[in-house]
Design a protein around this motif. Structure first.
Motif, PDB file in Angstrom:
ATOM      1  N   GLU A 329       6.664   1.860  11.440  1.00 53.97           N
ATOM      2  CA  GLU A 329       7.027   2.768  10.676  1.00 53.97           C
ATOM      3  C   GLU A 329       7.079   2.158   9.160  1.00 53.97           C
ATOM      4  OE1 GLU A 329      10.091   5.561  13.253  1.00 53.97           O
ATOM      5  OE2 GLU A 329      10.890   4.075  12.110  1.00 53.97           O
ATOM      6  N   LYS A 330       7.592   1.084   8.890  1.00 56.91           N
ATOM      7  CA  LYS A 330       7.362   0.337   7.533  1.00 56.91           C
ATOM      8  C   LYS A 330       5.815   0.248   7.057  1.00 56.91           C
ATOM      9  CE  LYS A 330      11.861  -2.184   7.886  1.00 56.91           C
ATOM     10  NZ  LYS A 330      12.621  -3.454   7.950  1.00 56.91           N
ATOM     11  N   LEU A 331       4.973  -0.114   8.211  1.00 58.34           N
ATOM     12  CA  LEU A 331       3.877  -0.522   7.900  1.00 58.34           C
ATOM     13  C   LEU A 331       3.096   0.749   7.573  1.00 58.34           C
ATOM     14  CD1 LEU A 331       2.655  -3.057  10.558  1.00 58.34           C
ATOM     15  CD2 LEU A 331       2.818  -3.469   8.431  1.00 58.34           C
ATOM     16  N   ALA A 332       3.455   1.838   8.371  1.00 62.96           N
ATOM     17  CA  ALA A 332       2.828   3.257   8.076  1.00 62.96           C
ATOM     18  C   ALA A 332       3.260   3.923   6.760  1.00 62.96           C
ATOM     19  CB  ALA A 332       3.182   4.199   9.165  1.00 62.96           C
ATOM     20  N   LEU A 333       4.406   3.812   6.306  1.00 63.95           N
ATOM     21  CA  LEU A 333       4.907   4.359   5.056  1.00 63.95           C
ATOM     22  C   LEU A 333       4.490   3.313   3.905  1.00 63.95           C
ATOM     23  CD1 LEU A 333       6.826   6.167   3.364  1.00 63.95           C
ATOM     24  CD2 LEU A 333       8.675   4.603   3.596  1.00 63.95           C
ATOM     25  N   GLU A 334       4.093   2.296   4.084  1.00 58.23           N
ATOM     26  CA  GLU A 334       3.653   1.393   3.011  1.00 58.23           C
ATOM     27  C   GLU A 334       2.195   1.644   2.828  1.00 58.23           C
ATOM     28  OE1 GLU A 334       4.216  -3.408   2.743  1.00 58.23           O
ATOM     29  OE2 GLU A 334       2.458  -2.980   4.132  1.00 58.23           O
ATOM     30  N   GLU A 335       1.392   1.931   3.889  1.00 61.42           N
ATOM     31  CA  GLU A 335      -0.075   2.568   3.605  1.00 61.42           C
ATOM     32  C   GLU A 335      -0.034   3.750   2.943  1.00 61.42           C
ATOM     33  OE1 GLU A 335      -4.063   1.655   4.151  1.00 61.42           O
ATOM     34  OE2 GLU A 335      -2.205   0.467   3.983  1.00 61.42           O
ATOM     35  N   ASP A 336       0.894   4.600   3.471  1.00 64.10           N
ATOM     36  CA  ASP A 336       0.889   6.142   2.796  1.00 64.10           C
ATOM     37  C   ASP A 336       1.159   5.925   1.342  1.00 64.10           C
ATOM     38  OD1 ASP A 336       0.393   7.266   5.274  1.00 64.10           O
ATOM     39  OD2 ASP A 336       2.562   7.747   5.673  1.00 64.10           O
ATOM     40  N   ASN A 337       2.109   5.252   0.978  1.00 63.20           N
ATOM     41  CA  ASN A 337       2.477   5.054  -0.248  1.00 63.20           C
ATOM     42  C   ASN A 337       1.128   4.733  -1.097  1.00 63.20           C
ATOM     43  OD1 ASN A 337       4.983   5.993  -0.082  1.00 63.20           O
ATOM     44  ND2 ASN A 337       6.152   3.808  -0.013  1.00 63.20           N
ATOM     45  N   ILE A 338       0.604   3.535  -0.674  1.00 58.41           N
ATOM     46  CA  ILE A 338      -0.565   2.931  -1.393  1.00 58.41           C
ATOM     47  C   ILE A 338      -1.604   3.815  -1.562  1.00 58.41           C
ATOM     48  CG2 ILE A 338      -2.298   1.191  -1.070  1.00 58.41           C
ATOM     49  CD1 ILE A 338      -0.183  -0.662   0.028  1.00 58.41           C
ATOM     50  N   VAL A 339      -2.018   4.630  -0.628  1.00 56.09           N
ATOM     51  CA  VAL A 339      -3.108   5.430  -0.468  1.00 56.09           C
ATOM     52  C   VAL A 339      -2.808   6.671  -1.573  1.00 56.09           C
ATOM     53  CG1 VAL A 339      -4.264   7.416   0.537  1.00 56.09           C
ATOM     54  CG2 VAL A 339      -3.767   5.101   1.742  1.00 56.09           C
ATOM     55  N   ALA A 340      -1.373   7.135  -1.683  1.00 55.23           N
ATOM     56  CA  ALA A 340      -1.117   8.125  -2.453  1.00 55.23           C
ATOM     57  C   ALA A 340      -1.272   7.849  -4.039  1.00 55.23           C
ATOM     58  CB  ALA A 340       0.418   8.459  -2.474  1.00 55.23           C
ATOM     59  N   CYS A 341      -0.715   6.422  -4.144  1.00 53.73           N
ATOM     60  CA  CYS A 341      -1.023   5.997  -5.451  1.00 53.73           C
ATOM     61  C   CYS A 341      -2.463   5.840  -6.189  1.00 53.73           C
ATOM     62  CB  CYS A 341      -0.319   4.625  -5.751  1.00 53.73           C
ATOM     63  SG  CYS A 341       1.229   4.790  -5.695  1.00 53.73           S
ATOM     64  N   ILE A 342      -3.240   5.454  -5.056  1.00 49.37           N
ATOM     65  CA  ILE A 342      -4.669   5.297  -5.467  1.00 49.37           C
ATOM     66  C   ILE A 342      -5.342   6.577  -5.756  1.00 49.37           C
ATOM     67  CG2 ILE A 342      -6.824   4.692  -4.539  1.00 49.37           C
ATOM     68  CD1 ILE A 342      -5.566   2.160  -5.452  1.00 49.37           C
ATOM     69  N   ASN A 343      -4.947   7.587  -4.952  1.00 52.50           N
ATOM     70  CA  ASN A 343      -5.375   8.938  -4.947  1.00 52.50           C
ATOM     71  C   ASN A 343      -4.697   9.568  -6.542  1.00 52.50           C
ATOM     72  OD1 ASN A 343      -6.590   8.978  -2.778  1.00 52.50           O
ATOM     73  ND2 ASN A 343      -5.172  10.035  -1.477  1.00 52.50           N
ATOM     74  N   TYR A 344      -3.757   9.332  -6.838  1.00 54.85           N
ATOM     75  CA  TYR A 344      -3.002   9.703  -8.049  1.00 54.85           C
ATOM     76  C   TYR A 344      -3.589   9.098  -9.141  1.00 54.85           C
ATOM     77  CZ  TYR A 344       0.405  10.743 -11.818  1.00 54.85           C
ATOM     78  OH  TYR A 344       1.130  11.096 -12.672  1.00 54.85           O
ATOM     79  N   SER A 345      -4.040   7.624  -9.084  1.00 56.67           N
ATOM     80  CA  SER A 345      -4.707   7.147 -10.287  1.00 56.67           C
ATOM     81  C   SER A 345      -6.292   7.693 -10.393  1.00 56.67           C
ATOM     82  CB  SER A 345      -4.661   5.593 -10.039  1.00 56.67           C
ATOM     83  OG  SER A 345      -5.738   5.442  -8.867  1.00 56.67           O
ATOM     84  N   LYS A 346      -6.820   8.287  -9.229  1.00 51.48           N
ATOM     85  CA  LYS A 346      -7.871   8.768  -9.490  1.00 51.48           C
ATOM     86  C   LYS A 346      -7.964  10.171 -10.187  1.00 51.48           C
ATOM     87  CE  LYS A 346     -10.298   6.484  -5.426  1.00 51.48           C
ATOM     88  NZ  LYS A 346     -10.618   6.575  -4.135  1.00 51.48           N
ATOM     89  N   THR A 347      -6.849  11.114  -9.654  1.00 51.49           N
ATOM     90  CA  THR A 347      -7.077  12.567 -10.001  1.00 51.49           C
ATOM     91  C   THR A 347      -6.280  12.662 -11.373  1.00 51.49           C
ATOM     92  OG1 THR A 347      -4.782  12.710  -8.614  1.00 51.49           O
ATOM     93  CG2 THR A 347      -7.144  13.276  -7.577  1.00 51.49           C
ATOM     94  N   LYS A 348      -5.238  11.699 -11.523  1.00 51.40           N
ATOM     95  CA  LYS A 348      -4.049  11.944 -12.689  1.00 51.40           C
ATOM     96  C   LYS A 348      -4.574  11.137 -13.840  1.00 51.40           C
ATOM     97  CE  LYS A 348      -2.268  15.414 -10.471  1.00 51.40           C
ATOM     98  NZ  LYS A 348      -2.477  16.990 -11.393  1.00 51.40           N
ATOM     99  N   LEU A 349      -4.975   9.859 -13.405  1.00 55.87           N
ATOM    100  CA  LEU A 349      -4.938   8.482 -14.548  1.00 55.87           C
ATOM    101  C   LEU A 349      -6.444   8.407 -14.914  1.00 55.87           C
ATOM    102  CD1 LEU A 349      -2.397   6.217 -13.068  1.00 55.87           C
ATOM    103  CD2 LEU A 349      -2.063   7.949 -14.950  1.00 55.87           C
ATOM    104  N   GLY A 350      -7.352   9.031 -14.348  1.00 58.71           N
ATOM    105  CA  GLY A 350      -8.813   8.891 -14.583  1.00 58.71           C
ATOM    106  C   GLY A 350      -9.359   7.701 -14.328  1.00 58.71           C
ATOM    107  N   LEU A 351      -8.694   6.909 -13.297  1.00 54.09           N
ATOM    108  CA  LEU A 351      -9.243   5.662 -13.069  1.00 54.09           C
ATOM    109  C   LEU A 351      -9.813   5.919 -11.692  1.00 54.09           C
ATOM    110  CD1 LEU A 351      -5.884   3.588 -13.497  1.00 54.09           C
ATOM    111  CD2 LEU A 351      -8.014   3.881 -15.229  1.00 54.09           C
ATOM    112  N   VAL A 352     -11.251   6.301 -11.736  1.00 51.20           N
ATOM    113  CA  VAL A 352     -12.088   6.627 -10.672  1.00 51.20           C
ATOM    114  C   VAL A 352     -13.231   6.033 -10.385  1.00 51.20           C
ATOM    115  CG1 VAL A 352     -11.505   8.997 -11.006  1.00 51.20           C
ATOM    116  CG2 VAL A 352     -13.228   8.111 -12.177  1.00 51.20           C
TER     117      VAL A 352
END
Length: 352
Positions: A329-352
């Motif tokens: 469960e820790k591994l899954a949450l870690e991956e989910d958090n990283i993916v969420a951050c990468i997606n946020y950086s693309k959609t909200k921070l313009g780092l695409v």
């Protein structure tokens, strides 16, 4: 203008040209990933089919490419020349940037190993390295003004040993504000070293643990910054002070767009690397006597400001905690958090 400041300013244009695989104002900029984001997965002992352990830089590069990241910052320690070449091949295949994380020489006898690590990192394509000067957090590791003064002395000595190697191979070294240096302390250290090859790995949230305003930290350190640890932070009060957590981008209290713009202004060739550590909150015991053993010069107004910030920002449902989770469960949450951050950086921070 001091010699170091002049050299740093003058080198920015050349720096942009010397980073063929690193984003610049002429190229797209994508968020990369710091190896420490994989707090649970890096060298994991968990037998997981879905989240197998990463044990080397090539595996990390492969995975980060699959996530759409722009590059990685990874530990370089004892690599062989052959492995460094394989890392370069993998990096170039994907068009990713590579930064190294490296230890400093503590004495002259350590310099040959440091030099070999620099050579291997450079061979793999890293032109920026990250380091730390202390073995732990200031308020947990150093228990007197004299002990912290000794850290300052030893850090300067280590950097003076490292500088000729960095200059020889034209590799930049960023010192992280690693819950040890307050921003003015770090600037003072850089001015003592006075080298265009030594600057900052700017962590966006660490210095909150030392009662610094995160935006003021970025404003102070951005002119010296070679690389970054981008993160969002959340806080919560507890009896001895406050709790501090990395949280998925956009859910915390940091003004990430402004921080990133400040870094771009001072270093158009710089990278942005995610450090989203999925773990239990850190305790910042700023209301205890022990915390202040090396912090006597910090004004009470900084403490008051931080406590106002803590009391004014409640994280919905309380700060995330992972101790109760299974290893999978820790591994899954870690991956989910990283993916969420990468997606946020693309959609909200313009780092695409």
């Amino acid at each position: 203008m001091e010699r170091r400041d002049f050299l740093q300013t003058a080198s920015l244009g050349a720096m942009a040209l010397s980073f063929p695989q690193i984003p610049s104002f002429l190229k797209e900029v994508r968020m990369g990933i710091v190896v420490h984001s994989y707090w649970s997965r890096w060298n994991s002992k968990t037998d997981s089919k879905k989240y197998p352990a990463f044990t080397n830089a090539i595996q990390l590069l492969d995975h980060c490419h699959q996530l759409g990241a722009g590059g990685v910052q990874v530990i370089v320690n004892g690599w062989s020349t052959d492995f460094a070449k394989k890392v370069r091949e993998e990096r170039e295949k994907y068009g990713l940037y590579l930064e190294g994380s490296i230890g400093l020489p503590k004495k002259a006898d350590d310099v040959p190993k440091f030099e070999q690590d620099v050579v291997n990192a450079r061979e793999a394509g890293a032109q920026v390295l990250r380091t730390v000067c202390s073995s732990g957090r200031r308020y947990e590791t150093y228990h007197s003004p004299e002990a912290f003064a000794e850290l300052k002395k030893s850090a300067l000595a280590s950097l003076q040993l490292a500088e000729p190697v960095l200059r020889k191979y034209k590799v930049k070294l960023g010192i992280e504000n690693h819950k040890d240096w307050r921003a003015p302390d770090l600037v003072n250290l850089l001015k003592q070293v006075n080298s265009e090859w030594i600057g900052v790995t700017l962590d966006f949230g660490n210095s909150m643990a030392l009662l610094e305003d995160p935006m003021e930290v970025v404003q102070t350190l951005a002119p010296y910054t070679f690389s970054t640890h981008v993160k969002d932070m959340a806080v919560e009060e507890y009896p001895d002070g406050f709790l501090l957590s990395e949280v998925p981008m956009g859910k915390g209290i940091l003004d990430l767009p402004k921080m990133i713009d400040l870094c771009k202004k001072h270093n158009p060739a710089g990278t942005f690397s995610l450090e989203m550590i999925t773990r239990d909150p850190l305790e910042i015991p700023c209301l205890t006597n022990a915390y202040w053993e090396t912090m006597s010069s910090v004004p009470g107004s900084d403490l008051a400001r931080m406590l106002r910030t803590v009391r004014g920002h409640n994280y919905p449902g309380g700060l995330p905690r992972v101790a109760q989770l299974s290893a999978e469960e820790k591994l899954a949450l870690e991956e989910d958090n990283i993916v969420a951050c990468i997606n946020y950086s693309k959609t909200k921070l313009g780092l695409v």
